[in-house]
Design a protein around this motif. Sequence first.
Motif, PDB file in Angstrom:
ATOM      1  N   ARG A 180       6.977  29.661 -10.592  1.00  0.00           N
ATOM      2  CA  ARG A 180       6.377  28.835  -9.548  1.00  0.00           C
ATOM      3  C   ARG A 180       7.086  29.081  -8.215  1.00  0.00           C
ATOM      4  O   ARG A 180       8.311  29.195  -8.165  1.00  0.00           O
ATOM      5  N   ASN A 182       7.175  27.551  -4.281  1.00  0.00           N
ATOM      6  CA  ASN A 182       6.785  26.531  -3.316  1.00  0.00           C
ATOM      7  C   ASN A 182       7.689  26.606  -2.093  1.00  0.00           C
ATOM      8  O   ASN A 182       8.644  27.384  -2.055  1.00  0.00           O
ATOM      9  N   PHE A 226      13.110  18.170  -6.795  1.00  0.00           N
ATOM     10  CA  PHE A 226      11.852  17.835  -7.468  1.00  0.00           C
ATOM     11  C   PHE A 226      11.034  19.094  -7.752  1.00  0.00           C
ATOM     12  O   PHE A 226      10.533  19.294  -8.867  1.00  0.00           O
ATOM     13  N   LEU A 227      10.909  19.970  -6.758  1.00  0.00           N
ATOM     14  CA  LEU A 227      10.051  21.150  -6.891  1.00  0.00           C
ATOM     15  C   LEU A 227      10.546  22.125  -7.949  1.00  0.00           C
ATOM     16  O   LEU A 227       9.742  22.857  -8.544  1.00  0.00           O
ATOM     17  N   ASP A 231       9.173  17.788 -13.469  1.00  0.00           N
ATOM     18  CA  ASP A 231       8.095  16.945 -12.958  1.00  0.00           C
ATOM     19  C   ASP A 231       7.141  17.713 -12.050  1.00  0.00           C
ATOM     20  O   ASP A 231       6.024  17.255 -11.787  1.00  0.00           O
ATOM     21  N   ALA A 232       7.566  18.880 -11.574  1.00  0.00           N
ATOM     22  CA  ALA A 232       6.718  19.701 -10.693  1.00  0.00           C
ATOM     23  C   ALA A 232       6.213  20.951 -11.410  1.00  0.00           C
ATOM     24  O   ALA A 232       5.804  21.918 -10.763  1.00  0.00           O
ATOM     25  N   ARG A 233       6.200  20.932 -12.727  1.00  0.00           N
ATOM     26  CA  ARG A 233       5.886  22.146 -13.487  1.00  0.00           C
ATOM     27  C   ARG A 233       4.443  22.625 -13.308  1.00  0.00           C
ATOM     28  O   ARG A 233       4.114  23.745 -13.710  1.00  0.00           O
ATOM     29  N   ILE A 235       2.980  22.491 -10.191  1.00  0.00           N
ATOM     30  CA  ILE A 235       2.846  22.655  -8.742  1.00  0.00           C
ATOM     31  C   ILE A 235       3.341  24.034  -8.338  1.00  0.00           C
ATOM     32  O   ILE A 235       4.487  24.400  -8.604  1.00  0.00           O
ATOM     33  N   GLU A 238       2.560  25.432  -2.872  1.00  0.00           N
ATOM     34  CA  GLU A 238       2.496  24.312  -1.942  1.00  0.00           C
ATOM     35  C   GLU A 238       3.601  24.382  -0.892  1.00  0.00           C
ATOM     36  O   GLU A 238       4.705  24.887  -1.156  1.00  0.00           O
TER      37      GLU A 238
END
Length: 291
Positions: A180, A182, A226-227, A231-233, A235, A238
Amino acid sequence: MAVQTALVTGGASGMGRATVARLLDRGFDVVIADLNEEVADTALTELAQDGAGERVSFVRTDVSSEPDFEAAIARAVERHGTLDVLVNAAGVGGAFGPLTDIEVEDWDYTFDVLLRSVFIGLKHAGRVMRAQGTGGAIVNFGSIGAQAAGVGLQPYSVAKAGVEHLTRMAAYEYAPDNIRVNAVSPGIITTPLIGLTEADLQPLLGTVQPLPVAGVPDHVAGVVAFLVGEDARFITGEVVTVDGGIMAAGPQLRDLVNNNPALRGYVGVNRGSTGVKATIHKKLDVAEGSR
């Protein structure tokens, strides 16, 4: 679950330093990649006093140098076994002055540190994470300067715009490998880079920046943590703006062109060119109405 490893560029001070502390608190092993050895030594001492011990280390890195960056990533893998997170936080203010006067060499230096380095990090971290086969998370540092003119220095802002779009491109390319990508887009934050204190920011609070709270590095570090976390898995791709509402407030014309009756205390409806007159319901005291 095995301990994960994060590499944070520019991790010796400012938002990078706050990010290092946050990730250590979340249980990560962290490698700081920074050019400033003196500041890094101070950071390591402070983090050791906070109980980080062998979980944090430093490697001197010029992030605009591909061999340096590649060596820093190799160091993280050699020391801790994996590379699970990369945070591209390293930055400089870069070139400044009118576009007609900025030296090309200064422009290139700015892009080397702010944009070239992010590409290099994405390239080599992507290779390692893909080979590991366990996914990963990368967070790049953009800026609200990327989103509008007049917010930051021209070369800095344009380079950061490149970072934010490169983030989207990399997120698309790396998604099949569960990597991921971001970005965070900070507003005006009290860091050594801009040399402002919380007292300096007071005139902006509640005006240009709607939220009446001075931005500090930990505000951004919390979003980064967070990213890169579970919990951001879901996302990726962004850009999260962390600016106390500066960009949400827009250009801040207020009532300079006499176009916002609400700011003069009026409540009602403007019916435009329909031929029906505007309706004024009431007139508030300015203190009672909207700013």
